[in-house]
Design a protein around this motif. Structure first.
Motif, PDB file in Angstrom:
ATOM      1  N   ILE A 111       0.994  -1.235  -0.070  1.00 54.57           N
ATOM      2  CA  ILE A 111      -0.409   0.031   0.367  1.00 54.57           C
ATOM      3  C   ILE A 111       0.958   1.592   0.054  1.00 54.57           C
ATOM      4  CG2 ILE A 111      -2.471  -1.447   0.980  1.00 54.57           C
ATOM      5  CD1 ILE A 111      -1.155   0.033   3.972  1.00 54.57           C
ATOM      6  N   SER A 114       4.270   2.361   2.220  1.00 60.75           N
ATOM      7  CA  SER A 114       4.749   1.552   3.247  1.00 60.75           C
ATOM      8  C   SER A 114       6.721   0.852   2.804  1.00 60.75           C
ATOM      9  CB  SER A 114       4.390   0.111   2.431  1.00 60.75           C
ATOM     10  OG  SER A 114       4.263  -0.218   0.631  1.00 60.75           O
ATOM     11  N   GLY A 115       7.235   1.797   1.679  1.00 62.33           N
ATOM     12  CA  GLY A 115       8.549   1.755   1.128  1.00 62.33           C
ATOM     13  C   GLY A 115       8.652   0.861   0.379  1.00 62.33           C
ATOM     14  N   LYS A 116       8.413   1.134  -0.925  1.00 56.71           N
ATOM     15  CA  LYS A 116       8.189  -0.034  -2.044  1.00 56.71           C
ATOM     16  C   LYS A 116       8.743   1.075  -2.790  1.00 56.71           C
ATOM     17  CE  LYS A 116       3.992   0.778  -3.505  1.00 56.71           C
ATOM     18  NZ  LYS A 116       3.328   0.731  -2.302  1.00 56.71           N
ATOM     19  N   THR A 117       9.445   1.900  -2.553  1.00 55.53           N
ATOM     20  CA  THR A 117       9.902   3.237  -3.641  1.00 55.53           C
ATOM     21  C   THR A 117      11.839   3.029  -2.296  1.00 55.53           C
ATOM     22  OG1 THR A 117       8.937   4.716  -4.167  1.00 55.53           O
ATOM     23  CG2 THR A 117      11.047   5.207  -4.627  1.00 55.53           C
ATOM     24  N   ASN A 220       1.135  10.311   2.487  1.00 61.84           N
ATOM     25  CA  ASN A 220       3.576   9.619   1.488  1.00 61.84           C
ATOM     26  C   ASN A 220       3.612  10.939   1.097  1.00 61.84           C
ATOM     27  OD1 ASN A 220       5.803   8.926   0.745  1.00 61.84           O
ATOM     28  ND2 ASN A 220       4.925   7.507  -0.198  1.00 61.84           N
TER      29      ASN A 220
HETATM   30  N1  LIG Z   1      12.611   0.377   5.583  1.00 64.58           N
HETATM   31  C1  LIG Z   1      12.295   1.614   5.592  1.00 64.58           C
HETATM   32  N2  LIG Z   1      13.533   2.264   6.292  1.00 64.58           N
HETATM   33  C2  LIG Z   1      14.019   3.391   7.097  1.00 64.58           C
HETATM   34  N3  LIG Z   1      12.565   4.181   6.384  1.00 64.58           N
HETATM   35  C3  LIG Z   1      11.223   4.134   5.621  1.00 64.58           C
HETATM   36  C4  LIG Z   1      12.030   2.101   5.194  1.00 64.58           C
HETATM   37  N4  LIG Z   1      10.992   2.455   4.256  1.00 64.58           N
HETATM   38  C5  LIG Z   1      10.116   3.355   4.292  1.00 64.58           C
HETATM   39  N5  LIG Z   1      10.335   4.420   4.802  1.00 64.58           N
HETATM   40  C6  LIG Z   1      10.283   5.671   4.557  1.00 64.58           C
HETATM   41  O1  LIG Z   1       8.670   5.448   4.470  1.00 64.58           O
HETATM   42  C7  LIG Z   1       8.603   6.909   3.374  1.00 64.58           C
HETATM   43  C8  LIG Z   1       7.408   6.198   1.961  1.00 64.58           C
HETATM   44  O2  LIG Z   1       8.629   4.882   1.578  1.00 64.58           O
HETATM   45  P1  LIG Z   1       7.385   5.006  -0.443  1.00 64.58           P
HETATM   46  O3  LIG Z   1       7.859   6.609  -0.341  1.00 64.58           O
HETATM   47  O4  LIG Z   1       8.958   3.681  -0.035  1.00 64.58           O
HETATM   48  O5  LIG Z   1       7.275   4.148   0.250  1.00 64.58           O
HETATM   49  P2  LIG Z   1       5.799   3.654  -1.128  1.00 64.58           P
HETATM   50  O6  LIG Z   1       5.267   2.741  -0.859  1.00 64.58           O
HETATM   51  O7  LIG Z   1       6.817   3.950  -2.280  1.00 64.58           O
HETATM   52  O8  LIG Z   1       4.791   4.931  -0.832  1.00 64.58           O
HETATM   53  P3  LIG Z   1       4.085   5.115  -2.812  1.00 64.58           P
HETATM   54  O9  LIG Z   1       3.317   3.677  -3.552  1.00 64.58           O
HETATM   55  O10 LIG Z   1       3.737   5.700  -2.045  1.00 64.58           O
HETATM   56  O11 LIG Z   1       4.898   5.444  -3.998  1.00 64.58           O
HETATM   57  C9  LIG Z   1       9.097   7.478   2.656  1.00 64.58           C
HETATM   58  O12 LIG Z   1       9.547   8.666   3.302  1.00 64.58           O
HETATM   59  C10 LIG Z   1      10.767   6.139   2.991  1.00 64.58           C
HETATM   60  O13 LIG Z   1      11.707   7.455   3.493  1.00 64.58           O
END
Ligand SMILES: Nc1ncnc2c1ncn2[C@@H]1O[C@H](COP(=O)(O)OP(=O)(O)OP(=O)(O)O)[C@@H](O)[C@H]1O
Length: 804
Positions: A111, A114-117, A220
């Motif tokens: 979702i 969740s930290g994908k990017t 996000n």
């Molecule tokens: N393992 C982790 N350790 C530290 N920070 C994290 C980690 N995973 C995610 N984050 C932080 O959480 C925030 C959201 O992460 P990210 O942008 O990767 O989410 P996403 O899943 O890509 O969201 P979207 O789908 O909206 O693009 C970012 O600021 C990122 O730095």
């Protein structure tokens, strides 16, 4: 044979169904938990082991009962796992596969936020899987690509252009997804750029990432609004193969796709609005197709059925379809934000991950190791089925072996006693070695040049093939459309033809019915006409009979009047005759016979029968009785009766003799009727013959009775009635009443009288008599003053003198 990498055809029946863990490899699902976001302190996930976790429902959720759900994955990476460790766990094996010639797909799912990017890219100071992969694949320049050939210069120039263009970032445009000749998808009009270093690759990646849609959402701050796919293609060939004999089969091409999916999100939770909602719905729909594909595959494999997998419902799944067919490994990283407020979505994602790990995809055939390829080729070429233990000697190595470069150094031991020859020998050897090295370097450069050109040609050829393939595919699609269209038209035409045939047969049936109706009507009309004709004939006959009755009646009346007139006339004549006899002047002029036709209308007034009577005694004279002149005078008048059926030649014709006496025709004077009755003559001295009427049908060679029989009439076509009378001048007037005999409908015969011919006998007129006669007639007319019927009026003839 040894490069057989053709993916399994989708047409293989029940392929998914028969897949199991022996024949295929399951999709690997890894779970990575991120640290709790700032401000969040409650988690809903507890990691039980390296492969198992449990999900708790938050307090007060639904009916208040805390629900625990256990999930197992290939490996669970907790929030304390570093990026480096994550790379080692998640990506390094795939990079190793890539080098081994195996392809794979690695994608992150989860979702939003969740930290994908973070996992895929990571921040600059803490790089994720992609930069680390680039770094690992960094060229060690062992192939010696530093020296740029002409083609290198061109490539370099184009790359610089791309890099410089990349600085002017354009909005991304929608690209079309196509399939190559082997059914593998590719994105049309996407440039593939050869990179020389990890830095260049990362630079390109950053250009791409800048073009990626990112937006701020409630969940996000930098939310990806599109899927990002980075494809790394590695082309390898063995250094043993001289570039001049390099073929496509000598190349090993493997790929790794690193996919950062956009996050699934609930619009109300992410508090998105406007364009974001549309993006979210697009993202969610393509992710939903991905889920459906996995669900269908699992269903097929679990139940042994062959339900159609909806790959083509989204570009994302269409693009990776070949991997579902066994092109390579599929690995999913399920990114999870364990904050409790996202419980439902986490549950949803974990369920999907749990489902996905049960899916098995066909295992890709192991690529042939590069160093074995030449051996295999030798075997194939020589037709031998045994692998030779003796390795072939490539030309390039033969050259090496034959030179001093690879020759052993001459024995050399440096000491004070070392003589100059030994040093010279060594110097010579080293000089030769240097020269040989130069020569070989030149050869290698030359071959590298050739190889580059060859690869470029292959690439160009490949692009041409792709373009041709695209064209052919377009053409094929067009033809398929045309065929479909034609088939539809043919169907329509066949349908309309059938309709026409039906309509035609209906018309024919109607025509037959109408014809029979017309025939019936015609028969009815004929019948009606015949009836009408019969009615008409009956009616005409009735009219004719009626007319004849009326005529008869009228004629009777006329006859009575005529008789009265004649009586008057006779009285006048008697008086005149007395005067004439006293005067004694008679004319000896001969008579002349004239013929006059009277009008048909007068015919109605002609009597058909006569009554003979003695005016004085009302009795006819006895047979053979001879009357003298005086008797005639005294008897005044004797009517003559001529029975019907007497031929015309037997009708007496009266002449006046030299004495003025009336005599019959010498040949007829004493002739009696052969049939019946007597012929009576008027013996009046003036010779006035008062025969009233004789009407007689004329039939040839047969004397008939008073009434003609039916047979008499049937045999003849003409009918003649003869009528003789004396006109007022005493002349004999013979009327021939002519008619046609027509057969009647009832089998009888009708006589239609249509002509009357009148024969008159005229004597030259005596002026004195005429004068006197005119005077007397005038007087008579004045006395009577009764108009005569036109038919009874005698034809206008000049007054005659009688020699009586
Ligand atoms: N393992 C982790 N350790 C530290 N920070 C994290 C980690 N995973 C995610 N984050 C932080 O959480 C925030 C959201 O992460 P990210 O942008 O990767 O989410 P996403 O899943 O890509 O969201 P979207 O789908 O909206 O693009 C970012 O600021 C990122 O730095």
């Amino acid at each position: 044979m040894f490069i057989n990498r053709t993916p399994l055809k989708k047409t293989t029946a029940n392929r998914d169904a028969v897949l199991n863990r022996e024949t295929g490899s399951p999709v690997e699902v890894f779970c990575r938990l991120r640290p709790l976001p700032e401000g969040e302190c409650e988690t809903c996930i507890k990691v039980l082991s390296a492969t198992e976790l449990v999900l708790f429902s938050p307090e007060g959720f639904k009916n208040g009962v805390v629900k625990e759900s256990h999930y197992e994955f290939s490996h669970i990476l907790t929030d304390c796992i570093s990026q480096k460790a994550a790379f080692k766990e998640l990506c390094l094996p795939l990079i190793d596969d890539l080098i081994q010639g195996k392809s794979s797909v690695l994608f992150t799912y989860g979702i939003t936020g969740s930290g994908k990017t973070f996992t895929m890219m990571g921040p600059l100071n803490n790089p994720g899987l992609i930069p680390r992969s680039f770094d690992l694949l960094r060229s060690d320049r062992q192939n010696g690509y530093e020296i740029l050939s002409e083609s290198d210069i061109v490539t370099e120039r184009s790359r610089k252009e791309i890099f410089s263009k990349g600085q002017r970032i354009k909005a991304p445009q929608s690209k079309q997804l196509r399939e190559d000749a082997r059914g593998r998808p590719y994105i049309k009009d996407v440039k593939e750029i050869e990179v020389r270093s990890a830095e260049e690759a990362i630079e390109l990646l950053n250009i791409g990432l800048k073009r990626r849609r990112i937006a701020h959402t409630q969940l996000n701050t930098e939310s990806s609004r599109s899927h990002s796919v980075l494809s790394l293609r590695l082309v390898q060939f063995h250094a043993d193969i001289p570039p001049t004999s390099l073929t496509r089969d000598d190349l090993t091409v493997s790929q790794i796709h690193l996919v950062d999916l956009a996050g699934s999100e609930r619009v109300n939770r992410a508090k998105t609005a406007g364009d974001r909602v549309k993006e979210a719905s697009n993202i969610n729909s393509s992710l939903m197709v991905l889920r459906q594909c996995f669900e269908t595959l699992r269903e097929n494999q679990a139940q042994g059925i062959n339900k159609m997998v909806p790959y083509r419902d989204a570009k994302l799944t269409s693009f990776f379809k070949s991997y579902f067919d066994g092109e390579g490994k599929i690995r999913m990283i399920l990114c999870v934000n364990p904050a409790v407020d996202g419980y439902e979505e986490i549950q949803h994602a974990l369920k999907f991950g749990d489902l996905t790990k049960d899916v098995v995809v066909p295992r890709a055939p192991a690529p042939v190791p590069l160093r074995n390829r030449n051996i295999l080729r030798e075997i194939v070429n020589s037709g031998s089925d045994t692998v030779s233990n003796q390795a072939p000697s490539p030309t390039i190595f033969q050259e090496f072996y034959s030179t001093a470069l690879v020759a052993p150094f001459p024995p050399f031991e440096y000491s004070i006693e070392t003589d100059e020859d030994t040093i010279n020998n060594l110097q010579n050897h080293l000089t030769k070695r240097i020269e040989e090295r130069r020569r070989l370097t030149a050869i290698i450069h030359e071959q590298e040049e050739y190889l580059r050109k060859y690869i470029l040609e292959l690439s160009t050829e490949y692009d041409q093939y792709l373009a041709e393939h695209d064209e052919l595919k377009k053409e094929n699609e067009q033809q398929s459309k045309t065929i479909k269209h034609l088939q539809t038209r043919i169907k329509l035409l066949e349908k309309s033809q059938n309709d026409y045939v039906k309509t035609n047969s209906n018309y024919e049936r109607d025509i037959k019915t109408l014809k029979s109706q017309i025939e019936e009507r015609n028969n009815e009309i004929k019948q009606l006409k015949a009836d009408r004709r019969k009615d008409k004939n009956d009616f005409e006959n009735k009219i004719r009979v009626k007319m004849m009755d009326v005529e008869q009646q009228h004629l009777n009346e006329l006859r009575n009047k005529d008789l009265q007139m004649k009586e008057l006339e006779r009285q006048h004549e008697d008086k005149l005759n007395i005067i004439r006899s006293m005067a004694g002047g008679m004319s000896d002029q001969p008579t002349s016979l004239t013929t006059t036709r009277i009008a048909h209308a007068e015919f109605a007034q002609i009597q058909t029968n006569v009554q003979v009577f003695d005016i004085e005694n009302n009795n006819p004279p006895a047979a053979g009785q001879s009357l003298d002149m005086m008797d005639r005078i005294q008897h005044h008048r004797v009517e003559m009766m001529i029975p019907r059926g007497i031929p015309i030649e037997q009708i007496p014709i009266v002449y006046s003799d030299s004495q003025g006496q009336v005599v019959a025709h010498p040949r007829q004077q004493h002739r009696r009727s052969r049939s019946s009755g007597e012929v009576w003559f008027d013996h009046r001295p003036q010779g006035t013959l008062t025969t009233e009427t004789l009407l007689q049908p004329q039939f040839s060679k047969k004397v008939i009775g008073l009434q003609p029989e039916k047979d008499d009439i049937v045999r003849t076509t003409k009918y003649v009635l003869t009528h003789q009378n004396l006109d007022s001048d005493g002349e004999i007037v013979t009327d021939l009443v002519k008619g046609d005999v027509l057969q009647s409908v009832g089998g009888g015969a009708n006589v239609i009288f249509n002509d009357v011919e009148r024969l008159t006998c005229k004597s030259p007129p005596n002026p004195l008599v005429i004068q006197k006669r005119a005077k007397s007639e005038e007087r008579l007319l004045q006395e009577t003053r009764t108009p005569k019927s036109p038919s009874r009026q005698p034809p206008e003839v000049p007054p005659k003198r009688f020699r009586i």
